[in-house]
Design a protein around this motif. Structure first.
Motif, PDB file in Angstrom:
ATOM      1  N   VAL A 248       1.161  -1.423  -0.057  1.00 55.89           N
ATOM      2  CA  VAL A 248      -0.255  -0.202  -0.201  1.00 55.89           C
ATOM      3  C   VAL A 248       0.773   1.164   0.051  1.00 55.89           C
ATOM      4  O   VAL A 248       0.468   1.838  -0.730  1.00 55.89           O
ATOM      5  CB  VAL A 248      -1.066  -0.576   1.359  1.00 55.89           C
ATOM      6  CG1 VAL A 248      -1.641   0.966   1.235  1.00 55.89           C
ATOM      7  CG2 VAL A 248      -1.928  -0.944   0.970  1.00 55.89           C
ATOM      8  N   PRO A 249       1.899   1.271   0.945  1.00 59.62           N
ATOM      9  CA  PRO A 249       2.581   2.518   0.972  1.00 59.62           C
ATOM     10  C   PRO A 249       3.032   3.015  -0.485  1.00 59.62           C
ATOM     11  O   PRO A 249       2.985   4.097  -1.123  1.00 59.62           O
ATOM     12  CB  PRO A 249       3.749   2.015   1.561  1.00 59.62           C
ATOM     13  CG  PRO A 249       3.719   1.428   3.234  1.00 59.62           C
ATOM     14  CD  PRO A 249       2.394   0.446   1.842  1.00 59.62           C
ATOM     15  N   ARG A 250       3.672   1.872  -1.329  1.00 58.70           N
ATOM     16  CA  ARG A 250       3.875   2.477  -2.757  1.00 58.70           C
ATOM     17  C   ARG A 250       3.008   2.400  -3.653  1.00 58.70           C
ATOM     18  O   ARG A 250       2.975   4.178  -4.214  1.00 58.70           O
ATOM     19  CB  ARG A 250       5.070   1.559  -3.641  1.00 58.70           C
ATOM     20  CG  ARG A 250       4.893   1.242  -5.086  1.00 58.70           C
ATOM     21  CD  ARG A 250       5.404  -0.234  -5.516  1.00 58.70           C
ATOM     22  NE  ARG A 250       7.311  -0.042  -5.180  1.00 58.70           N
ATOM     23  CZ  ARG A 250       7.750   0.488  -6.153  1.00 58.70           C
ATOM     24  NH1 ARG A 250       7.476   1.709  -6.778  1.00 58.70           N
ATOM     25  NH2 ARG A 250       9.560   0.705  -5.465  1.00 58.70           N
ATOM     26  N   MET A 251       1.437   2.073  -3.301  1.00 64.37           N
ATOM     27  CA  MET A 251       0.399   2.547  -4.543  1.00 64.37           C
ATOM     28  C   MET A 251       0.084   4.219  -4.277  1.00 64.37           C
ATOM     29  O   MET A 251      -0.477   4.803  -4.626  1.00 64.37           O
ATOM     30  CB  MET A 251      -0.212   1.506  -4.080  1.00 64.37           C
ATOM     31  CG  MET A 251      -0.119  -0.293  -4.819  1.00 64.37           C
ATOM     32  SD  MET A 251      -1.206  -0.844  -4.883  1.00 64.37           S
ATOM     33  CE  MET A 251      -0.478  -2.350  -5.933  1.00 64.37           C
ATOM     34  N   LEU A 252       0.191   4.005  -3.279  1.00 65.57           N
ATOM     35  CA  LEU A 252      -0.306   5.382  -2.638  1.00 65.57           C
ATOM     36  C   LEU A 252      -0.088   6.469  -2.010  1.00 65.57           C
ATOM     37  O   LEU A 252      -0.091   7.557  -2.127  1.00 65.57           O
ATOM     38  CB  LEU A 252      -1.078   5.153  -0.792  1.00 65.57           C
ATOM     39  CG  LEU A 252      -1.846   6.196  -0.123  1.00 65.57           C
ATOM     40  CD1 LEU A 252      -3.059   6.106  -1.501  1.00 65.57           C
ATOM     41  CD2 LEU A 252      -2.290   5.918   1.068  1.00 65.57           C
ATOM     42  N   GLY A 253       1.616   6.214  -2.091  1.00 65.87           N
ATOM     43  CA  GLY A 253       2.992   7.202  -2.396  1.00 65.87           C
ATOM     44  C   GLY A 253       3.441   7.432  -1.531  1.00 65.87           C
ATOM     45  O   GLY A 253       3.609   8.693  -1.059  1.00 65.87           O
ATOM     46  N   ALA A 254       3.146   6.988  -0.449  1.00 64.52           N
ATOM     47  CA  ALA A 254       3.454   7.024   1.262  1.00 64.52           C
ATOM     48  C   ALA A 254       5.103   7.195   1.421  1.00 64.52           C
ATOM     49  O   ALA A 254       6.080   5.630   1.398  1.00 64.52           O
ATOM     50  CB  ALA A 254       2.309   6.577   1.831  1.00 64.52           C
ATOM     51  N   ALA A 255       5.913   8.163   0.831  1.00 66.65           N
ATOM     52  CA  ALA A 255       6.939   7.403   1.530  1.00 66.65           C
ATOM     53  C   ALA A 255       7.708   8.051   2.801  1.00 66.65           C
ATOM     54  O   ALA A 255       8.805   7.630   3.131  1.00 66.65           O
ATOM     55  CB  ALA A 255       7.824   8.045   0.299  1.00 66.65           C
ATOM     56  N   GLU A 256       6.823   8.761   3.585  1.00 70.64           N
ATOM     57  CA  GLU A 256       6.984   9.209   4.521  1.00 70.64           C
ATOM     58  C   GLU A 256       7.786   8.505   6.120  1.00 70.64           C
ATOM     59  O   GLU A 256       6.555   7.014   5.487  1.00 70.64           O
ATOM     60  CB  GLU A 256       6.647  10.398   5.934  1.00 70.64           C
ATOM     61  CG  GLU A 256       6.926  11.610   4.572  1.00 70.64           C
ATOM     62  CD  GLU A 256       8.522  12.174   4.443  1.00 70.64           C
ATOM     63  OE1 GLU A 256       8.725  12.638   5.588  1.00 70.64           O
ATOM     64  OE2 GLU A 256       8.212  13.235   3.379  1.00 70.64           O
ATOM     65  N   ARG A 257       7.825   7.907   6.380  1.00 71.62           N
ATOM     66  CA  ARG A 257       8.385   6.974   8.205  1.00 71.62           C
ATOM     67  C   ARG A 257       7.305   7.460   9.332  1.00 71.62           C
ATOM     68  O   ARG A 257       7.289   8.813   8.895  1.00 71.62           O
ATOM     69  CB  ARG A 257       9.578   6.990   8.508  1.00 71.62           C
ATOM     70  CG  ARG A 257      10.791   6.086   7.606  1.00 71.62           C
ATOM     71  CD  ARG A 257      11.778   5.866   8.760  1.00 71.62           C
ATOM     72  NE  ARG A 257      12.540   4.344   7.514  1.00 71.62           N
ATOM     73  CZ  ARG A 257      12.152   3.244   7.318  1.00 71.62           C
ATOM     74  NH1 ARG A 257      11.650   2.776   8.435  1.00 71.62           N
ATOM     75  NH2 ARG A 257      13.529   2.508   6.649  1.00 71.62           N
ATOM     76  N   PRO A 258       6.588   6.752  10.031  1.00 74.97           N
ATOM     77  CA  PRO A 258       5.569   6.863  10.748  1.00 74.97           C
ATOM     78  C   PRO A 258       6.314   7.918  11.814  1.00 74.97           C
ATOM     79  O   PRO A 258       7.605   7.625  11.998  1.00 74.97           O
ATOM     80  CB  PRO A 258       5.418   6.435  11.596  1.00 74.97           C
ATOM     81  CG  PRO A 258       5.453   5.201  10.437  1.00 74.97           C
ATOM     82  CD  PRO A 258       6.490   5.163  10.015  1.00 74.97           C
ATOM     83  N   THR A 259       5.807   8.813  12.331  1.00 75.93           N
ATOM     84  CA  THR A 259       6.315   9.836  13.954  1.00 75.93           C
ATOM     85  C   THR A 259       5.611   9.456  15.291  1.00 75.93           C
ATOM     86  O   THR A 259       4.331   8.479  15.355  1.00 75.93           O
ATOM     87  CB  THR A 259       6.379  11.419  13.958  1.00 75.93           C
ATOM     88  OG1 THR A 259       6.601  11.712  12.640  1.00 75.93           O
ATOM     89  CG2 THR A 259       6.560  12.135  15.131  1.00 75.93           C
ATOM     90  N   LYS A 260       7.064   8.587  15.802  1.00 78.61           N
ATOM     91  CA  LYS A 260       6.713   8.244  17.921  1.00 78.61           C
ATOM     92  C   LYS A 260       6.165   9.862  18.564  1.00 78.61           C
ATOM     93  O   LYS A 260       7.236  10.121  18.781  1.00 78.61           O
ATOM     94  CB  LYS A 260       7.175   7.125  18.146  1.00 78.61           C
ATOM     95  CG  LYS A 260       6.821   7.061  18.817  1.00 78.61           C
ATOM     96  CD  LYS A 260       7.027   5.519  19.126  1.00 78.61           C
ATOM     97  CE  LYS A 260       6.814   4.543  20.496  1.00 78.61           C
ATOM     98  NZ  LYS A 260       6.833   5.410  21.811  1.00 78.61           N
ATOM     99  N   VAL A 261       5.106   9.874  19.207  1.00 79.89           N
ATOM    100  CA  VAL A 261       4.903  10.583  20.032  1.00 79.89           C
ATOM    101  C   VAL A 261       4.037  10.003  21.413  1.00 79.89           C
ATOM    102  O   VAL A 261       3.511   9.392  21.514  1.00 79.89           O
ATOM    103  CB  VAL A 261       3.900  12.190  19.578  1.00 79.89           C
ATOM    104  CG1 VAL A 261       4.054  12.840  20.638  1.00 79.89           C
ATOM    105  CG2 VAL A 261       4.631  12.245  18.686  1.00 79.89           C
ATOM    106  N   GLU A 262       5.676   9.604  22.001  1.00 83.02           N
ATOM    107  CA  GLU A 262       5.256   9.484  23.427  1.00 83.02           C
ATOM    108  C   GLU A 262       4.797   7.470  22.760  1.00 83.02           C
ATOM    109  O   GLU A 262       5.156   7.213  22.022  1.00 83.02           O
ATOM    110  CB  GLU A 262       4.610   9.954  24.404  1.00 83.02           C
ATOM    111  CG  GLU A 262       4.791  11.019  24.856  1.00 83.02           C
ATOM    112  CD  GLU A 262       6.286  10.822  25.736  1.00 83.02           C
ATOM    113  OE1 GLU A 262       6.428  10.065  26.552  1.00 83.02           O
ATOM    114  OE2 GLU A 262       7.011  11.013  25.279  1.00 83.02           O
TER     115      GLU A 262
END
Length: 379
Positions: A157-171
């Motif tokens: 899904v990330p490639r198909m959606l063009g989601a290149a960023e990594r998730p950010t962890k807040v606490e």
């Protein structure tokens, strides 16, 4: 005349955090504002974490918003990082006064988010392409949409959606990347660089799914789609247990061999007490390049066969929601991270997918509250 504090604050209220999707003024991200007599405005902004992947976007949006205020001559921006205490306050603000909880928000009483689990009996039927394009069509219509790439082994899904960023962890919270206004999470976002395979057994798969549903900050979604792995294995069972209110979407091709397998995938609803939203037939036909005829490359009738069989098994009508034709641009859009429903919405495949998305956006009275009289097999 230099702008007022109220004018600058109002401008900052229009800046939306790209991950949390709420104004930075509501999130306690504005550190301070200083306005000089000559119209120079100095703004301090807190980032949630030091390595915030969206800091350039925040910088650009803040500067652009403040620069539009009458009387502003220049904008100077200082980025700082939230303390641990500030991050905890943010987490409490987002999750409520009771503080962080490991519960799945979509199971809460009164949740208005519709959850669709996109399933198939076998791989290669275009399930992920259908999921991504349905999400994009719903988002384009104004809905707030999220995708869980639950196909742990075959995540795409990330490639198909063009989601290149990594998730950010807040606490203890995970901020999902956003692409085409769709929030998305996938195990592929947490892997090291390269095409490393995921080698997990059942309990680890269940734990990953639970984290995607409970630890990720989804906000107020209208629709959440889960791209399931093919078949009726661990993840399908976990989804039934973790999200008992999820509605199943069965994707098949017209080929009878594929339809028989898809029927088994949909039949799991009879054991898990889930609803089936309908059947989607993908790769239904190919427009002949030399005439106006339709070439049925993979045969005909598979989608209707699955819908009819599931109707008999469940005792309630399961509709064939649509038949999506073969389109090379659908595949190309998946490789490029540009869903076809956005790049060429008038193409036959995109139009059919958008039509299916519209049907799903309207809750069906015939399926609402459907009871099968069965209980999930927890053994």
């Amino acid at each position: 005349m230099a702008p007022t504090q109220e004018q600058v604050t109002a401008a900052l209220a229009t800046v939306i955090d790209p991950e949390i999707r709420r104004p930075i003024t509501d999130l306690g991200m504005v550190k301070g504002v200083d306005i000089a007599a000559d119209g120079t405005v100095r703004v301090g902004v807190y980032l949630t974490v030091a390595g915030c992947p969206m800091k350039d976007t925040i910088r650009r949006d803040v500067v652009n918003a403040v620069a539009k205020v009458d009387g502003v001559r220049s904008v100077e921006l200082e980025l700082d990082v939230m303390s641990q205490e500030q991050r905890k306050e943010l987490q409490t603000k987002l999750r409520g006064d009771r503080g962080p909880e490991k519960e799945i928000p979509f199971n809460k009483p009164g949740s208005l988010t519709r959850v669709f689990a996109v399933a198939s009996g076998k791989g290669g039927v275009g399930k992920s392409s259908v999921t991504v394009n349905l999400a994009a069509a719903m988002s384009a219509s104004g809905m707030k949409v999220g995708i869980v790439d639950a196909d742990i082994y075959g995540h795409s899904v990330p490639r198909m959606l063009g989601a290149a960023e990594r998730p950010t962890k807040v606490e203890d919270m995970i901020m999902p990347p956003v692409a085409h206004d769709i929030k998305v999470i996938s195990v592929g976002m947490f892997k090291p660089e390269g095409n490393t395979p995921v080698v997990w057994r059942g309990p680890m798969l269940d734990r990953a799914l639970h984290q995607f549903l409970s630890d990720v900050y989804w906000g107020d979604l209208d629709v959440l789609l889960l791209d399931l792995p093919p078949g009726t294995g661990d993840i399908a069972i976990s989804v039934a247990q973790r999200l008992p209110g999820a509605e199943i979407l069965v994707v098949t091709t017209p080929q009878m061999a594929a339809a028989e397998v898809a029927e088994r995938a949909g039949s799991i609803a009879a054991q898990t007490h889930q609803q089936i939203a309908g059947v989607i037939e993908n790769m239904s036909w190919l427009p002949c390049p030399h005439c106006d005829e339709r070439v049925t490359v993979f045969g005909e009738g598979g989608g209707q066969t699955v819908a009819d069989a599931l109707t008999r098994i469940l005792g309630a009508r399961v509709p064939l929601l649509g038949q999506v034709p073969i389109d090379l641009r659908l595949r190309e859009g998946g490789d490029e991270g540009k869903p076809l429903v956005l790049t060429d919405p008038d193409s036959p495949a995109a139009a059919e997918l958008s039509s299916i998305a519209e049907k799903l956006s309207k809750r069906s009275a015939s399926l609402k509250g459907m009871q099968l009289g069965l209980t999930p097999n927890r053994g």
